[in-house]
Design a protein around this motif. Sequence first.
Motif: not given
Length: 580
Positions: A516, A518, A524-526, A538, A540, A543, A548
Amino acid sequence: MHRALIRVSLVCAALIGFAAVSAAQAARGQGPCEEIAASCRAAGFVPGSASGGDGLVVDCINPIMRGSAQPRKASKPLPQVSPQLVASCRAENSGFGQGKTPAATSSAPAPSMPVPAHTAPSGRPNIVFILTDDLSWNLVQYLPHVLKMQQEGVTFANYFVTDSLCCPSRSSIFTGRYPHDTGVFRNVGEDGGYLVFRDRGNEQATFATALLAAGYRTAMLGKYLNGYLPAKHPPAPGWTFWAVAGAAYREFNYALNEDGKLVHYGTQPSDYLTDVASGIASGFIRKAAASPFLIEIATFAPHAPYTPAPRDAAALPTLRAPRTPAFDAAPDAAAPPWLGKLPPLSANDMASIDADFRKRAQSVLAVDAMIGALQAAVAAIGAEKNTYFVFSSDNGLHMGEHRLMPGKMTPYDIDIHVPLIVTGPGVPAGRIVEEIVENVDLCPTFTELAGATVPSAVDGTSLVPLLHGQAVAEWRSVALIEHRGPHREPNDPDAPGARSGNPTTYDAIRGRTSLYVEYNDGKVEYHDLAADPSELRNTAAALSPAEKASLHATLEATKNCHDAKTCWKAQRPGPTIARN
């Protein structure tokens, strides 16, 4: 049955008491120091068992001689020893049991307490720490001595660095503190480099200063911190021996500050820096006197320009960079802006990457030879059973992954996930530890292994329980990565090229199966690493609000923690998952 067990316990207690009395009586007629050692042995303390809480010196002799409390991990109470006996021992040998070189004395060790040639009566372990520069996991296969270390010791499968950049990472290693506490975020400039590390007082609280205070001899060789100038800057506090270079990445034509004296090396094969460091380190080990030692050998290899030893320049002629799923993979539409829309790698790009990877592999052959030489030096003084060998890297290096040319500083595994492999006393062979650990954990680990006092401001946690195969009820659930960017300093040896990747400022947490991130621009990247192990998608946006919020809260708490207790709490320890 219960009464029978009680009777057995009473008989055992009586036998132990009789043994203690007998040992104390036998100690009469010995010198006062030997009598104290005999009393400790009679109370159940044994040489070389500091990690178990019943170490002869760390948990018994040292507290008696210092008049201090036992370490918190001590598992047995101190025997009763008269103040007069302690005073007599101090008069005979002021450094007895305290890691100091003992004064000359005609008294020999008791036959039941043989002292190996390399150790003080303390029996405390030696530590040999090999720290490579920019070494990724994909190079370990070219290091046969490291592969053997994996067979004989512990591999930490989830070891991460606090920033995939040299100086911030090394600062965390020395101090056990995150970049937000060391103040070191770059290699140069107002928030990076040697001068920032020094001027913020970090040099006064490292594992070296802790071990020196505990009576260790300490040696620092090779690369220290970016911006250190051997002709201008003195040896750092905490090191009894110092042989450090400046920007000696080319491995030839450099100078070492050797205990304050500038020594120049040229361009002959014998001047190759990895080999020079190997020779100096082996000499330091072979001259080891009564005190235990810690030595850090920080190589410049395999950092660019990836210079191999002349003897290895033709090795591995057909080797090319690994073609992983991330190699030349296009960033997805949700990729962070700094990654952008990179063009595919051209044939020339790939040829250049392959040539560089081959040189990196060639350059670590000398590192592997050095490890073998250090192991031989330790064996030559009879210390192989009392010495920890620790192998690691300050960060990794991407080479074609995500279409990026060679570089680092990203939050992706190729840059932040590096080897940590350890052998030594009490370390089970062939063990793989799955818990999440970080470079901030090395400082408290080294200090605990040495029986030294851990610097009060560390953010990390000692790995000794995991190292020795002990069960732990809980462990941290995430690792923190902090980065400040982009980097535009032309004098930085890690200055990124146009297509090498130059991320903007970000903070990230790496979980067992997730990443995760920021960014300071709000992006934001997940990555769900179970479904996306190559970190190509990615997700994000998928989520839930609760997910989040939870990830954000954990990241905020961790990047604002300032000691081991608050950092541990912030990283939300969870149940331990079984290891193999």
